[in-house]
Design a protein around this motif. Structure first.
Motif, PDB file in Angstrom:
ATOM      1  N   GLY A   1      28.049  36.973  47.760  1.00 27.43           N
ATOM      2  CA  GLY A   1      26.802  37.710  47.535  1.00 27.43           C
ATOM      3  C   GLY A   1      26.538  38.092  46.092  1.00 27.43           C
ATOM      4  N   HIS A   2      27.552  37.940  45.210  1.00 29.83           N
ATOM      5  CA  HIS A   2      27.350  38.361  43.814  1.00 29.83           C
ATOM      6  C   HIS A   2      28.319  37.600  42.903  1.00 29.83           C
ATOM      7  N   HIS A   3      27.759  36.811  41.992  1.00 29.05           N
ATOM      8  CA  HIS A   3      28.572  36.097  40.991  1.00 29.05           C
ATOM      9  C   HIS A   3      28.400  36.832  39.664  1.00 29.05           C
ATOM     10  N   ILE A   4      29.515  37.279  39.119  1.00 29.56           N
ATOM     11  CA  ILE A   4      29.476  37.982  37.827  1.00 29.56           C
ATOM     12  C   ILE A   4      30.226  37.119  36.819  1.00 29.56           C
TER      13      ILE A   4
ATOM     14  N   ALA B   1      33.111  38.846  48.912  1.00 31.88           N
ATOM     15  CA  ALA B   1      31.767  39.380  48.695  1.00 31.88           C
ATOM     16  C   ALA B   1      31.327  39.133  47.254  1.00 31.88           C
ATOM     17  N   VAL B   2      32.303  39.203  46.337  1.00 33.39           N
ATOM     18  CA  VAL B   2      31.991  39.130  44.905  1.00 33.39           C
ATOM     19  C   VAL B   2      32.985  38.199  44.211  1.00 33.39           C
TER      20      VAL B   2
ATOM     21  N   VAL C   1      23.093  31.519  44.068  1.00 35.77           N
ATOM     22  CA  VAL C   1      23.958  32.695  44.269  1.00 35.77           C
ATOM     23  C   VAL C   1      23.452  33.852  43.394  1.00 35.77           C
ATOM     24  N   PRO C   2      23.218  35.044  43.993  1.00 31.62           N
ATOM     25  CA  PRO C   2      22.789  36.201  43.196  1.00 31.62           C
ATOM     26  C   PRO C   2      23.829  36.501  42.103  1.00 31.62           C
ATOM     27  N   TYR C   3      23.362  36.908  40.929  1.00 33.80           N
ATOM     28  CA  TYR C   3      24.295  36.980  39.788  1.00 33.80           C
ATOM     29  C   TYR C   3      24.024  38.134  38.841  1.00 33.80           C
ATOM     30  N   THR C   4      25.024  38.446  38.062  1.00 31.25           N
ATOM     31  CA  THR C   4      24.861  39.291  36.874  1.00 31.25           C
ATOM     32  C   THR C   4      25.652  38.628  35.748  1.00 31.25           C
TER      33      THR C   4
END
Ligand SMILES: NC(=O)c1ccc[n+]([C@@H]2O[C@H](COP(=O)([O-])OP(=O)(O)OC[C@H]3O[C@@H](n4cnc5c(N)ncnc54)[C@H](OP(=O)(O)O)[C@@H]3O)[C@@H](O)[C@H]2O)c1
Length: 252
Positions: A89-92, A52-53, A123-126
């Motif tokens: 769903g989340h690339h940090i 997921a992450v 890809v959604p990111y922070t």
């Protein structure tokens, strides 16, 4: 939740992997030593299946201008492409406060390239920009040492301990992607010359810090704004002084 930590064997990576496991997540600690390599792509698709992450805390083995740029570009491209295929769903990613102000340095040009690839990817990111780690202060001293003198500018910093960086990343892993950047810093500002002076003194290191406004930080000019966060950083609680006395207690 399945979370992949790229650079899971590094300073931040090890602490992050432990922290996430304690919180009950299924964690893959990915690094070349565990057969997962973002430069060659080895093991990447398998590691990312069902994740997921992804949290990227890898670092380049070489900080030479060309090598470090090549590392963050190739690694970033391969990783983001594999994440898009796996439906992550989340690339940090862990970057550095002030990256955009330090582009005279090859290392920061490489971190900027890493950030730009992330922003351009679907890809959604922070992006989490942290200040210098307490553990890095010895490296700052080393880089500025000439004989028994350590020549450093009095530029303001706001360093943070690696455990607090890992804890913040573990929290961000369960938050919604920001599609933006946040800053992470320690609890108090301190000048670079003073920081290194305190570090050397606590370690009974005989080198002397010479304050020099024209001295450079890894070859780059810095002022009070270069390395310090903006208005709303997340703050780690650990104070440098407390960390110094704690690490001293372990190494009398
Ligand atoms: N130092 C600071 O003060 C500071 C401040 C803010 C942000 N940062 C950022 O923090 C991040 C982490 O730094 P760190 O000091 O924790 O790093 P580190 O201890 O040097 O660890 C680097 C990690 O990257 C892995 N790695 C190297 N090549 C790889 C590859 N081809 N594929 C996958 N993984 C690879 C290494 O794996 P192996 O063990 O298998 O080689 C290791 O796990 C960096 O991106 C840095 O820019 C640092």
């Amino acid at each position: 939740m399945k979370i992949v930590v790229i650079g899971g064997s590094g300073l931040i990576g090890k602490k992050l992997v432990n922290n996430l496991r304690q919180r009950g997540h299924q964690v893959v600690a990915a690094s070349p030593s565990s057969g997962i390599n973002t430069l060659t792509g080895e093991g990447l698709a398998d590691a990312l299946a069902g994740a997921a992450v992804v949290i990227d805390v890898a670092n380049s083995p070489s900080w030479e201008d060309k090598a470090v740029l090549e590392f963050f570009q190739t690694s970033g491209r391969n990783l983001l492409a594999a994440e898009a295929v796996a439906g992550v769903g989340h690339h940090i990613a862990l970057s550095v406060v002030g990256t955009d102000r330090l582009l005279a340095s090859g290392y920061f040009r490489a971190k900027m390239a890493q950030e730009n690839l992330i922003k351009a990817s679907p890809v959604p990111y922070t992006i989490v920009r942290a200040t210098q780690f307490f553990e890095f202060v010895g490296g700052i001293a080393q880089s500025a040492t000439d004989g028994q003198s350590v020549r450093l500018p009095p530029a303001l910093m706001q360093p943070i301990v690696s455990d607090d960086v890992a804890a913040a990343l573990a929290e961000i892993a369960v938050e919604q992607p920001l599609n933006g950047t946040i800053e992470l810093a320690g609890p108090e500002p301190i000048r670079m010359d003073e920081l290194v002076r305190q570090y050397l003194s606590a370690n009974r290191d005989a080198r002397k810090v010479i304050t020099d406004v024209r001295a450079r930080y890894f070859g780059t000019e810095v002022n009070d704004q270069s390395l310090t966060p903006g208005h709303n950083p997340r703050l780690g609680p650990t104070r440098f002084e407390d960390w110094l006395s704690r690490t001293q207690a372990h190494h009398p």
